[in-house]
Design a protein around this motif. Structure first.
Motif, PDB file in Angstrom:
ATOM      1  N   ARG A 138       0.794  -1.222   0.000  1.00  0.00           N
ATOM      2  CA  ARG A 138       0.000   0.000   0.000  1.00  0.00           C
ATOM      3  C   ARG A 138       0.827   1.273   0.000  1.00  0.00           C
ATOM      4  O   ARG A 138       0.271   2.367  -0.152  1.00  0.00           O
ATOM      5  CB  ARG A 138      -0.920   0.011   1.231  1.00  0.00           C
ATOM      6  N   ARG A 171      -0.246   1.495  -8.480  1.00  0.00           N
ATOM      7  CA  ARG A 171      -1.585   1.085  -8.051  1.00  0.00           C
ATOM      8  C   ARG A 171      -2.277   0.226  -9.108  1.00  0.00           C
ATOM      9  O   ARG A 171      -2.891  -0.802  -8.793  1.00  0.00           O
ATOM     10  CB  ARG A 171      -2.427   2.330  -7.747  1.00  0.00           C
ATOM     11  N   ASP A 181      -3.658  -3.531  -8.919  1.00  0.00           N
ATOM     12  CA  ASP A 181      -5.077  -3.779  -9.156  1.00  0.00           C
ATOM     13  C   ASP A 181      -5.288  -4.815 -10.249  1.00  0.00           C
ATOM     14  O   ASP A 181      -6.284  -5.547 -10.236  1.00  0.00           O
ATOM     15  CB  ASP A 181      -5.791  -2.484  -9.539  1.00  0.00           C
TER      16      ASP A 181
END
Length: 272
Positions: free
Chosen positions: A105, A223, A227
């Protein structure tokens, strides 16, 4: 150089890059709690540090991380007063899981500079990073099966098949065999292999290549790459990619700056 209790070192070789070193070389940087707790906390601090654009993770001494500490001196979990053994064990797994999730993250891309063994949980740490570079001495082992347990821990059965394919991952996890640096590069577990004494410099060169580009461009690329591992379909994922691309295109002058820089034969200066 900063440190968290001496077992986790943070160096800033350049203003926008942080090198995090697990620093218990006499135990090959095993995942004792007195290492992992400050490591988790340091990752959180770096995630909030807007001056850091890239993080490099490595281990002190002859190894990256040897996984579970087998010395019997694992340190003390925080906030366990009044808990029974089974609850403490659950909290311990939550702590280690949190480290993997925190690595994923972080706003910043994380490069694993894998020196020597990355065993068990150490392999999981490397897989949680966005890119991996191996020293010639590096090797990888899914060690749970060697210890009479399952080979699955800390996201290994999720991350490894996505890195190298299901068949290779199954063979490595079920046999518990070592994967040396050359094989790791050939199957895509690492991006390249370099001499041991060039490992950190090589990773810092990659970090410098990354920091040349736009901050939102880099963060959105990280990201969307992550994903994509969970996308239900290509069409769904393309919609998500497109939104990120439009966001940077319409909200910044980065594209215009890139075009101008190419025409003027200079490096672009992205102001985001």
């Amino acid at each position: 150089m900063g440190d968290s209790n001496g077992f986790v070192l943070v160096d800033r070789p350049r203003p926008d890059v942080a090198v995090v070193t697990l620093n218990r070389p006499e135990r090959v940087n095993s995942m004792a709690f007195d290492v992992m707790v400050p490591f988790r906390d340091e990752l959180r601090r770096l995630g909030d540090d807007n001056e850091v654009r890239v993080v490099v993770l490595t281990g002190a001494g002859r190894g990256f991380c040897s996984g579970a500490d087998q010395s019997g001196e694992r340190g003390r979990m925080p906030n366990i007063d009044g808990l029974t053994g089974v609850t403490i064990a659950l909290r311990a797994m939550e702590l280690l899981d949190d480290i993997i999730v925190t690595l994923r993250r972080l706003h910043q891309p994380v490069i694993a500079a894998v020196n020597g063994p990355a065993i068990g949980g150490g392999l999981c740490l490397a897989l949680a990073c966005d890119a991996r570079v191996a020293a010639e001495s590096a090797y990888f082992r899914a060690a749970g099966i060697n210890n009479g347990l399952t080979a699955s821990e800390l996201g290994l059965s999720y991350l490894l098949p996505r890195a190298i394919g299901t068949s290779r991952a199954a063979e490595i996890m079920l046999t518990g065999r070592d994967v040396d640096a050359v094989e790791a590069a050939s199957i895509g577990l690492v991006s390249r292999v370099v001499p041991d004494d060039q490992l950190l410099d090589s990773c810092l060169e990659t970090a410098a290549d990354i920091t040349r580009w736009s901050r939102p461009g880099i963060e959105l690329t990280k990201r969307t790459l992550q994903d994509s591992l969970d996308a239900a379909s290509l069409e769904q994922h393309m919609h998500a990619e497109g939104v990120g691309q439009l966001l940077v295109r319409l909200m910044t002058q980065n594209f215009e700056e890139a075009v101008a820089a190419r025409k003027e034969k200079r490096e672009p200066r992205f102001l985001d």
